[in-house]
Motif scaffolding. Structure first.
Motif, PDB file in Angstrom:
ATOM      1  N   VAL A   1       2.547 -17.966  -1.742  1.00  0.00           N
ATOM      2  CA  VAL A   1       1.374 -17.328  -1.141  1.00  0.00           C
ATOM      3  C   VAL A   1       1.763 -15.956  -0.618  1.00  0.00           C
ATOM      4  N   ILE A   2       1.063 -14.921  -1.072  1.00  0.00           N
ATOM      5  CA  ILE A   2       1.296 -13.552  -0.605  1.00  0.00           C
ATOM      6  C   ILE A   2       0.280 -13.283   0.502  1.00  0.00           C
ATOM      7  N   ARG A   3       0.757 -13.247   1.730  1.00  0.00           N
ATOM      8  CA  ARG A   3      -0.141 -13.114   2.874  1.00  0.00           C
ATOM      9  C   ARG A   3      -0.740 -11.725   2.995  1.00  0.00           C
ATOM     10  N   SER A   4       0.060 -10.701   2.748  1.00  0.00           N
ATOM     11  CA  SER A   4      -0.451  -9.336   2.895  1.00  0.00           C
ATOM     12  C   SER A   4       0.420  -8.376   2.107  1.00  0.00           C
ATOM     13  N   VAL A   5      -0.190  -7.250   1.744  1.00  0.00           N
ATOM     14  CA  VAL A   5       0.523  -6.147   1.096  1.00  0.00           C
ATOM     15  C   VAL A   5       0.113  -4.862   1.793  1.00  0.00           C
ATOM     16  N   THR A   6       1.088  -4.090   2.263  1.00  0.00           N
ATOM     17  CA  THR A   6       0.819  -2.791   2.890  1.00  0.00           C
ATOM     18  C   THR A   6       1.554  -1.712   2.123  1.00  0.00           C
ATOM     19  N   PHE A   7       1.036  -0.490   2.217  1.00  0.00           N
ATOM     20  CA  PHE A   7       1.688   0.617   1.513  1.00  0.00           C
ATOM     21  C   PHE A   7       1.431   1.912   2.258  1.00  0.00           C
ATOM     22  N   SER A   8       2.293   2.878   2.027  1.00  0.00           N
ATOM     23  CA  SER A   8       2.194   4.181   2.685  1.00  0.00           C
ATOM     24  C   SER A   8       2.853   5.239   1.804  1.00  0.00           C
ATOM     25  N   PRO A   9       2.184   6.430   1.654  1.00  0.00           N
ATOM     26  CA  PRO A   9       0.866   6.812   2.176  1.00  0.00           C
ATOM     27  C   PRO A   9      -0.242   6.330   1.252  1.00  0.00           C
ATOM     28  N   GLU A  10      -1.499   6.435   1.723  1.00  0.00           N
ATOM     29  CA  GLU A  10      -2.642   6.082   0.884  1.00  0.00           C
ATOM     30  C   GLU A  10      -3.035   7.232  -0.028  1.00  0.00           C
ATOM     31  N   ILE A  11      -2.841   8.456   0.444  1.00  0.00           N
ATOM     32  CA  ILE A  11      -3.062   9.670  -0.354  1.00  0.00           C
ATOM     33  C   ILE A  11      -1.769  10.460  -0.310  1.00  0.00           C
ATOM     34  N   ALA A  12      -1.233  10.826  -1.466  1.00  0.00           N
ATOM     35  CA  ALA A  12       0.118  11.384  -1.508  1.00  0.00           C
ATOM     36  C   ALA A  12       0.162  12.700  -2.267  1.00  0.00           C
ATOM     37  N   ARG A  13       1.071  13.568  -1.838  1.00  0.00           N
ATOM     38  CA  ARG A  13       1.350  14.802  -2.560  1.00  0.00           C
ATOM     39  C   ARG A  13       2.425  14.543  -3.618  1.00  0.00           C
ATOM     40  N   PRO A  14       2.423  15.297  -4.701  1.00  0.00           N
ATOM     41  CA  PRO A  14       3.496  15.148  -5.682  1.00  0.00           C
ATOM     42  C   PRO A  14       4.860  15.340  -5.020  1.00  0.00           C
ATOM     43  N   GLY A  15       5.800  14.531  -5.405  1.00  0.00           N
ATOM     44  CA  GLY A  15       7.132  14.600  -4.804  1.00  0.00           C
ATOM     45  C   GLY A  15       7.338  13.599  -3.696  1.00  0.00           C
ATOM     46  N   GLU A  16       6.236  13.101  -3.101  1.00  0.00           N
ATOM     47  CA  GLU A  16       6.365  12.069  -2.081  1.00  0.00           C
ATOM     48  C   GLU A  16       6.670  10.725  -2.740  1.00  0.00           C
ATOM     49  N   SER A  17       7.155   9.791  -1.931  1.00  0.00           N
ATOM     50  CA  SER A  17       7.397   8.433  -2.395  1.00  0.00           C
ATOM     51  C   SER A  17       6.383   7.490  -1.756  1.00  0.00           C
ATOM     52  N   VAL A  18       6.074   6.432  -2.470  1.00  0.00           N
ATOM     53  CA  VAL A  18       5.152   5.412  -1.984  1.00  0.00           C
ATOM     54  C   VAL A  18       5.940   4.136  -1.738  1.00  0.00           C
TER      55      VAL A  18
END
Length: 611
Positions: A191-208
């Motif tokens: 069971v996968i309770r939750s998934v979070t990520f950052s950022p939601e809007i990203a500039r090229p070169g950034e990492s998610v």
């Protein structure tokens, strides 16, 4: 003794098949919210997960729905039994399915507890479901049903349920009554309770960075991120990368951000040691993937901005054809001046919102007094008329295409001057409170109050009820009492946002709670409204506040003026000659067509970055 022993032994052996069989009859499928407002289409499915038939004579449902099984009722080994709320409607929608009975009452659309009891009154199985996360949303009016994944796992665990596959248009009912569930698994997958990520809007070169928190179910043998790029007219093949368990217990991975103007779409896959597989989001959810949008040049949105990114070639081509080669009765060819005027109207209507100021003055500042509200109404209605005249002048004056970029700043100045001037009709105590509200207003809006108040919009309903020329001001205290509890809850949410609580989850929890508050506004108000005020409430739910207070001319005779999509809405039936199409047609349509449902709506709130 020998005779008695043989009798007891035979009796025990005769009963043995019934004990495990009884325990394996479960509530297996729940269809509680049909699409297209088919309110009488609901059904429940029972499943006998054992090999032996089970006699269910005298068994009953007493919670949620009411039904008692007749004598001689049974469910064969590995078989199914379906109950519906309306036999004719069920047979119309599922002509090949066998119906075992018709229950009384209806299954709650917001969720409730369903209990199956045997003839002795003992609970055989129960499910307490909800229409809110973490329960599947594909079953909440999106055409799917709730399907149980593993018969031997708890029915109260949201992780043991998945939506059935959705119908092609999501406007006709799906589900699998009387058949094996598509989501069936002999063991409960991780069971996968939750998934979070950052950022939601990203500039090229950034990492998610993506993190997944797992819960119950089979221990995972692997956890992976499945991802792909999508952009105008294309969607790449899905790739996979393993996620690693961090010291916090979450599984995490970091990948590059998408190029500017493209989407990074992703989901998490967990495989159990017994082979069960689960995706988050599930493939049968209306939104089967999460996404991050890539930016390049940055500016801030002054008003809400929405755009559609067509990620399939067919939908991209259809959109181009509608824009560049309109058919008879379709949209007119692009006209820069008209488009600037339409954009200007949206800017001004958003920027010149007087309802927060009226709510503060007529609800919050000082003791609620019908005489004070009555005294101030004329001045505020005059301000609204002045606003309408100023808007018309700005939009109708020549050179709108050259002035459009200056309109937001001009609107802010007009609003500030008007709000300050409205303080002239106040006494000294009211003026002090009014000034404090004005001084605090800009910071609160910039810090996130708009995110909450826009979803639980108490300002506009108070505005509509009290400034309607036919308003019954004598009932003011009744209206206030009805919504003051919602106001306190909303203020607590705003305080959380201003304090920064919840930033790790990007305020998703606060947004969901605000939307829930917003949905309760009509519920708490209706019991205290007269017929006239109830009509105002209905108009408020369906149309802009300017129509409600009769300050904008209605477009058509049905009181729905100002609706940008017409009666049909995007993707739904309407009066025009176009079909709804996969992403909906803003000009209505005779009927909807199956679509890919893979294009995306890009939305930026005021103050958020723009590409």
């Amino acid at each position: 003794m020998n005779v008695l022993f043989r009798w007891l032994l035979c009796s025990t052996l005769a009963c043995l098949p019934l004990v495990p069989a009884r325990a394996q009859v479960v509530i297996n499928e729940i269809f509680y919210h049909a699409p297209d407002d088919l309110e009488d289409l609901q059904y429940l499915e029972l499943h006998n997960a054992g090999d032996q038939p089970v006699d269910v004579s005298g068994w009953s449902f007493n919670k949620g729905v009411k039904y008692r099984f007749q004598d001689g009722s049974r469910i064969e080994g590995r078989g199914f039994l379906v109950l519906a709320g309306n036999a004719a409607r069920f047979q119309q929608c599922y002509p090949g399915a066998t119906l075992g009975g018709v229950f009384e009452s209806r299954i709650g659309r917001k969720g409730e507890r369903l209990e199956l009891k045997d003839a002795a009154g003992k609970v055989v199985d129960s499910v307490k479901f909800s229409d809110r996360s973490p329960w599947p949303t594909g079953a909440d009016g999106q055409s799917g049903s709730l399907e149980r994944i593993c018969p031997t796992a708890s029915g109260d665990d949201a992780g043991n349920w998945i939506s059935s596959p959705l119908s092609p248009t999501r406007e006709t009912p799906a589900g699998t009554p009387g058949k094996a569930n598509v989501g069936f698994s002999p063991t409960l997958p991780p069971v996968i309770r939750s998934v979070t990520f950052s950022p939601e809007i990203a500039r090229p070169g950034e990492s998610v960075t993506v993190e997944a928190l797992l819960g119950s179910g089979d221990p995972p043998s692997s956890v992976a991120l499945r991802y792909r790029l999508a952009g105008p007219g294309f969607e790449r093949d899905e790739a996979s990368i393993s996620m690693v368990r961090s010291p916090s217990g979450k599984f995490a991975v970091t990948i590059p951000a998408p190029p500017a103007g493209q989407l990074l779409r992703f989901r998490v896959e967990a495989v159990g040691t017994a082979g069960g597989r689960r995706f988050f989001p599930a493939e049968t959810e209306p939104r089967p993937a999460m996404s991050v949008y890539g930016l390049e040049a940055i500016s801030q949105a002054q008003v809400p901005v929405a755009s559609i990114l067509h990620t399939t070639a067919n939908e991209m081509k259809a959109a181009d054809e509608r824009a560049n080669a309109p058919l008879f009765g379709g949209p007119p060819r692009p006209n820069p001046e008209r488009e600037a005027r339409d954009r200007g109207q949206r800017i001004l209507e958003e920027s010149l919102d007087l309802s927060p100021a009226w709510y503060a003055l007529a609800f919050r500042l000082g003791a609620l007094d019908a005489d004070r509200v009555g005294r101030l109404r004329a001045q505020w209605i005059a301000a609204l008329e002045s606003r309408q005249a100023w808007m018309s002048h700005q939009l109708e004056a020549p050179g709108i295409t050259e002035r459009i970029d200056r309109l937001p700043q001009e609107a802010v100045r007009w609003l500030q001057t008007t709000i300050e001037g409205l303080g002239r009709g106040l006494n000294e105590v009211e003026k002090g409170a009014w000034k404090r509200w004005i001084d605090a207003r800009a910071g609160r809006l910039a810090a996130g109050e708009r995110m909450i108040s826009g979803r639980a919009d108490l300002e506009s309903i108070w505005f509509a009820l009290t400034l309607d020329p036919a308003a019954e001001i004598s009932r003011l205290k009744d209206w206030m009492s009805a919504i003051e509890g919602l106001d306190r809850q909303r203020e607590a949410l705003i305080s959380e946002v201003l304090a920064g609580t919840g930033k790790d989850s990007f305020f998703r929890d606060q947004r969901d709670r605000a939307e829930d508050l917003g949905s309760r506004i009509p519920v708490v108000l209706k019991p205290v409204l007269s017929a006239s005020a109830a009509t105002t409430l209905d108009q408020w739910q369906r149309g802009p506040r300017e129509v409600v207070v009769r300050l904008r001319s209605k477009e058509g005779g049905d009181g729905r003026g100002g609706f940008p999509f017409g009666p049909g809405g995007p993707g739904g039936p309407g009066p025009g000659g176009f079909a709804g199409g996969p992403m909906g047609n803003p000009f209505g349509g005779a009927q909807s067509e199956p679509g890919s449902f893979r294009s995306a709506l890009i939305f930026q709130e005021p103050g958020s970055p723009l590409p």
